[in-house]
Design a protein around this motif. Structure first.
Motif, short mmCIF file in Angstrom:
data_model
loop_
_atom_site.label_atom_id
_atom_site.label_comp_id
_atom_site.label_asym_id
_atom_site.label_seq_id
_atom_site.Cartn_x
_atom_site.Cartn_y
_atom_site.Cartn_z
N GLY A 1 23.14 10.69 28.49
CA GLY A 1 22.66 10.44 27.13
C GLY A 1 21.86 9.16 27.07
O GLY A 1 20.93 8.97 27.86
N LYS B 1 23.61 13.30 19.25
CA LYS B 1 24.06 12.28 20.19
C LYS B 1 25.27 12.83 20.92
O LYS B 1 25.82 13.86 20.52
N LYS C 1 31.45 7.67 17.41
CA LYS C 1 30.20 8.03 16.74
C LYS C 1 30.46 8.78 15.43
O LYS C 1 29.58 8.95 14.61
N TYR D 1 22.34 20.23 23.62
CA TYR D 1 21.51 19.09 23.25
C TYR D 1 21.00 18.38 24.51
O TYR D 1 21.77 17.99 25.38
N ASN D 2 19.69 18.26 24.59
CA ASN D 2 19.06 17.55 25.71
C ASN D 2 17.72 16.99 25.22
O ASN D 2 17.41 17.09 24.03
N VAL D 3 16.94 16.43 26.11
CA VAL D 3 15.68 15.80 25.68
C VAL D 3 14.76 16.81 25.01
O VAL D 3 14.17 16.55 23.96
N GLY E 1 22.08 2.26 20.24
CA GLY E 1 21.59 3.54 19.77
C GLY E 1 20.08 3.57 20.00
O GLY E 1 19.40 2.54 19.92
N THR E 2 19.57 4.74 20.33
CA THR E 2 18.12 4.89 20.41
C THR E 2 17.64 6.11 19.64
O THR E 2 16.48 6.18 19.26
N SER E 3 18.54 7.07 19.37
CA SER E 3 18.09 8.21 18.56
C SER E 3 17.77 7.72 17.14
O SER E 3 16.92 8.29 16.47
N LYS F 1 14.11 6.94 17.40
CA LYS F 1 13.27 8.14 17.52
C LYS F 1 13.12 8.81 16.16
O LYS F 1 12.04 9.26 15.78
C1 LIG Z 1 17.96 9.45 22.67
C2 LIG Z 1 18.92 10.37 23.30
C3 LIG Z 1 20.27 10.04 23.35
C4 LIG Z 1 20.83 8.78 22.75
O1 LIG Z 1 21.22 9.02 21.43
P1 LIG Z 1 22.12 7.96 20.61
O2 LIG Z 1 22.16 8.51 19.25
O3 LIG Z 1 21.39 6.67 20.69
O4 LIG Z 1 23.44 7.92 21.27
C5 LIG Z 1 21.15 10.94 23.95
N1 LIG Z 1 20.72 12.10 24.46
C6 LIG Z 1 19.42 12.46 24.42
C7 LIG Z 1 19.00 13.76 24.99
C8 LIG Z 1 18.48 11.61 23.84
O5 LIG Z 1 17.18 11.98 23.81
#
Ligand SMILES: *Cc1c(COP(=O)(O)O)cnc(C)c1O
Length: 811
Positions: free
Chosen positions: A113, A532, A538, A612-614, A639-641, A644
């Motif tokens: 992740g 996520k 979370k 769930y994946n990229v 966190g990075t999502s 995005k």
């Molecule tokens: C960005 C991303 C994450 C990270 O998500 P968080 O909400 O920051 O934990 C995890 N998995 C994938 C596939 C992502 O693109």
């Protein structure tokens, strides 16, 4: 490249490889031929780049990460090479859809992740900023498991991503090296009185690198991501006559550990860690020696970054290579090691902070254990009289027969950083406070970032087009220029265009949802997204509690004025994390109940998209209206999502945790929905030990009804899981304070429901989020690492010269 050239090249490749004419080729043949073409274009730049680094004597960084999560590379490579549009229209001329080809590619899912995705965003940004940087990791034969749902349960299937071959990689047999594991070691006294380690009975494995070009955004730079695969050395072949023994070796790089934020204490994992660390360090030193420079200059040419603790054995391994293989003394080797290495901490969750039992380390890497013991001994000695005994004991490497890997990384490097302001502050004040006392100058913050090219230009073309139209395309190279969008906050036409772009992506996602789940959703509803890894901290469960609140609200009052909403989840649970899997099950069962209840009149829908994946993230994020970032304050490092989703115009509902705080500062209080306990309040509960979920429950009829739904048959088919969850919230006192945050969360959600009805008001908030997302570009993040930590400088394509040295590849 012109269209004609592209067509000619494709034709040639299809003939050479498949004996097919363009017209007869299917998407698979076309994908591999196009991939080969792209690789040929980028290889030339790749060769130039590394020759350039060599002739310029550029200092380079090597980013060691046990996970990389690049997703698919075709479109990203085309974009970065500047030929995406040409290739798309050329293919369209011959009635081929680029999207269809792109879908042939398997996601490269060599990560769980956030950690792995960050590493890949960094690879993209490092190349795009013209920085000399390389990745170093493991080429797992199987990536993260494929997730399916059966009867609402998560089922894990193997990810055979290499089945059809990986078009992007180059196997570099000539750069292979040997890694030694197991055996025993003793110190022998030489004639001159010096001690020398003698290693015996080791298992030797071959580490073979597979390199993938990391193409910079339209700047002529191509860096290297080097992933190592294990093989049995030819010289050892005879030893492994039985298949079982061969498998034991080959298993070393077979699978990615599917745990996220969980320490996975197993022998193979430890061997994996040493394997890619040792191979990486050896190849770096091999390269450095070709430069014919004195050892004391090593830190002027090489920086090595330890991404989380998994590569922390870089510290003793670099010591070993410098001392045992190159004859440096301890003091000199140590000085170099500390200067070269730097470390990023990614978590404060205790269960994710790696510790290895001494007996295991001794067994798997006996010489490395010796060096760790000596580092510990010297650390303790050097601190005598400077710091109190208890602090020294708390910070040493070896405690209760365990090795604290974070301590090793901090003591053996010159920089320790957290990944968001709050996280770095927590490291200094609480989690690593003792180390902050010892090495205050080593601590710093580098807030995470994302590769905005992928998450906007590639994932969201309709929005990208609107941006070009409104503020010109300068944001594509300079994400900070997204800020120009603020000039359109009161421009109704601009707001409408943004809204229409969002609708296009929502319609696409609605079709995808229908295809994959059979659930019909309206693109006019609010798309509320939580994507996520599944983790208790979370708080996906709190999201579900709120959904159940709405369910009962509608049941009680069918006329209730609710803005229709689709709750969208995407999340994998570690296969061994049974509580997380139970949450998946109850969300799926609640979703079933809600989606099939006609009396709700489609006011709410719940969609849990599998796997769930990229690539799935790229479908969901552009369609999101609301971004759920609801971790318990202090628990999510960054966190990075969240970034995005913000970039794509989703408005965030969030606790004051991780980078949410910096997002709030960037967009302003009016453009984000904040709720819940603060980190200080959470720590107060810990200190006073006065949290009682039972008390909250006893005094709250609404929560009683919602929690009881888990055990009274309201949600069907969850006898076991419902009880488990109910108990976690009451009997085990609700570790992540869901009940405490619930009403404030519901209040914030109600405000969203209200605000969304005013389309202009909502679109303004959305606009402010897009406009202020430039600060979260990973370009900015890696530039800060480059300046403050790695001390590396960009090399620009205009300095590109034909390589004059017949040097070797930079590592
Ligand atoms: C960005 C991303 C994450 C990270 O998500 P968080 O909400 O920051 O934990 C995890 N998995 C994938 C596939 C992502 O693109």
């Amino acid at each position: 490249m012109t269209k004609e050239e592209i067509k000619k090249e494709l034709r040639q490749r299809l003939r050479d490889t498949y004996a097919l004419e363009l017209e007869d080729a299917g998407p698979v043949e076309l994908f591999y031929s196009l991939g080969g073409l792209v690789k040929a274009v980028s290889n030339e730049k790749w060769q130039k780049t590394w020759k350039n680094y060599l002739t310029e004597g550029q200092k380079q960084v090597y980013y060691f990460s046990i996970e990389f999560l690049p997703g698919k590379l075709l479109k990203s490579n085309l974009l970065n090479l500047g030929i995406l549009d040409e290739v798309r229209t050329t293919l369209a001329d011959i009635n081929v859809d680029l999207e269809e080809l792109a879908n042939v590619e398997k996601d490269m899912a060599l990560g769980n992740g956030g950690l792995g995705r960050l590493a890949s965003c960094f690879m993209d940004s490092i190349a795009s900023c013209g920085l000399p940087g390389n990745g170093n990791g493991i080429r797992y034969d199987y990536g993260l498991f494929k997730q399916q749902f059966m009867d609402g349960y998560q089922v894990e299937l193997p990810d055979e991503w290499l089945k059809r071959g990986n078009v992007w990689e180059i196997r570099r047999e000539s750069k292979a090296c040997d890694v030694h594991l197991f055996g025993n070691v003793y110190m022998k006294r030489l004639a001159n009185g010096k001690l020398e380690p003698v290693e015996e009975n080791q298992t030797t494995v071959r580490a073979v690198p597979y390199d993938t070009g990391m193409i910079g955004y339209q700047n002529g730079i191509v860096n290297t991501m080097r992933l190592w695969s294990v093989e049995i050395p030819v010289s050892e072949e005879a030893k492994y006559h039985n298949l079982g023994e061969r498998r034991t070796i080959e298993d070393l790089t077979a699978v990615l550990y599917p745990d996220d934020s969980q320490e996975s204490g197993r022998l193979v994992r430890l061997a994996q860690e040493y394997f890619f660390v040792s191979a990486g360090i050896q190849s770096i030193i091999r390269y450095y020696k070709k430069l014919n420079l004195p050892w004391h200059s090593l830190s002027e040419k090489i920086a090595i970054h330890i991404n989380d603790t998994h590569p922390a054995m870089c510290v003793p391994e670099l010591m070993r290579v410098l001392m045992d293989e190159n004859g440096l003394n301890w003091e000199f080797a140590w000085d170099i090691t500390v200067k070269v290495l730097s470390y990023t901490n990614h978590t404060i969750m205790a269960e994710a902070l790696e510790k290895w039992p001494v007996y295991l380390m001794k067994r798997v890497v006996p010489r490395i254990y010796q060096i760790i013991e000596e580092i510990d001994r010297r650390y303790v000695m050097s601190m005598q009289g400077i710091h109190p005994q208890d602090l020294i004991q708390r910070t040493r490497l070896l405690q209760n027969d365990q090795i604290y890997m974070a301590h090793l990384a901090i003591i053996g490097s010159h920089s320790t950083n957290g990944v968001a302001k709050i996280h770095s502050d927590l490291l200094k004040t609480i989690v690593l406070h003792d180390f902050y006392v010892v090495y205050p100058e080593r601590f710093n913050n580098k807030t995470n970032g994302i590769a905005e090219r992928r998450w906007m230009q590639l994932a969201n073309e309709p929005l990208s087009d609107v941006m070009d139209e409104l503020i010109t395309d300068s944001w594509r190279k300079a994400p900070q220029n997204l800020k120009l969008l603020m000039n359109y906050q009161n421009d109704e036409i601009a707001l409408k265009k943004l809204r229409e772009a969002k609708l296009v992506k929502k319609e696409e996602l609605a079709s995808y949802i229908l295809e994959t789940t059979g659930i019909q959703v309206s693109p006019n509803a609010i798309f509320d997204v939580q994507i996520k890894r599944l983790h208790a901290y979370k708080r996906q469960l709190m999201n579900l509690l709120h959904i159940l609140k709405l369910y009962f609200d509608i049941k009680d009052n069918p006329e209730i004025d609710l803005t229709p909403r689709v709750f969208i989840f995407g999340a994998k649970a570690a296969p061994s994390y049974s509580y997380a899997k139970s949450i998946i099950k109850v969300i799926n069962e609640a979703a079933d109940m809600i989606n099939n209840d006609a009396s709700l009149q489609d006011k709410i829908k719940v969609v849990f998209l599998p796997n769930y994946n990229v690539s799935l993230a790229e479908k969901i994020i552009p369609a999101a209206d609301v971004s759920e970032q609801i971790s318990l304050a202090s628990k999510e490092a960054s966190g990075t999502s969240n970034m995005k989703l913000m970039l794509n115009g989703a408005v965030t509902i969030a606790t004051l945790d991780g980078a949410n705080i910096e997002i709030k500062d960037a967009v302003g209080d009016d453009n984000i929905y904040i709720f819940g306990l603060t980190e200080k309040e959470v720590y107060n509960y810990y200190e006073n030990q006065d949290y009682s979920s039972q008390k909250i429950y006893d005094e709250d009829e609404e929560l009683q009804r919602i929690l009881d739904a888990f055990i009274d048959g309201t949600i069907p088919n969850i006898e076991f899981e419902g009880q488990e969850i109910y108990d976690s919230l009451l009997k085990f006192n609700d570790e992540y304070f869901l009940l405490r945050d619930f009403h404030d969360y519901a209040r914030a959600q109600e405000q969203i429901d209200h605000d969304y009805k005013d389309a202009v008001l909502w679109q303004k908030k959305s606009l402010a989020n897009i406009a202020n997302a430039g600060g979260f570009s990973a370009d900015e993040t890696v530039k800060a690492y480059a300046e403050d930590i790695w001390q590396i400088e960009p090399i620009f394509a205009h300095t590109e010269k034909e390589g004059t040295t017949n040097g070797s590849h930079p590592f």
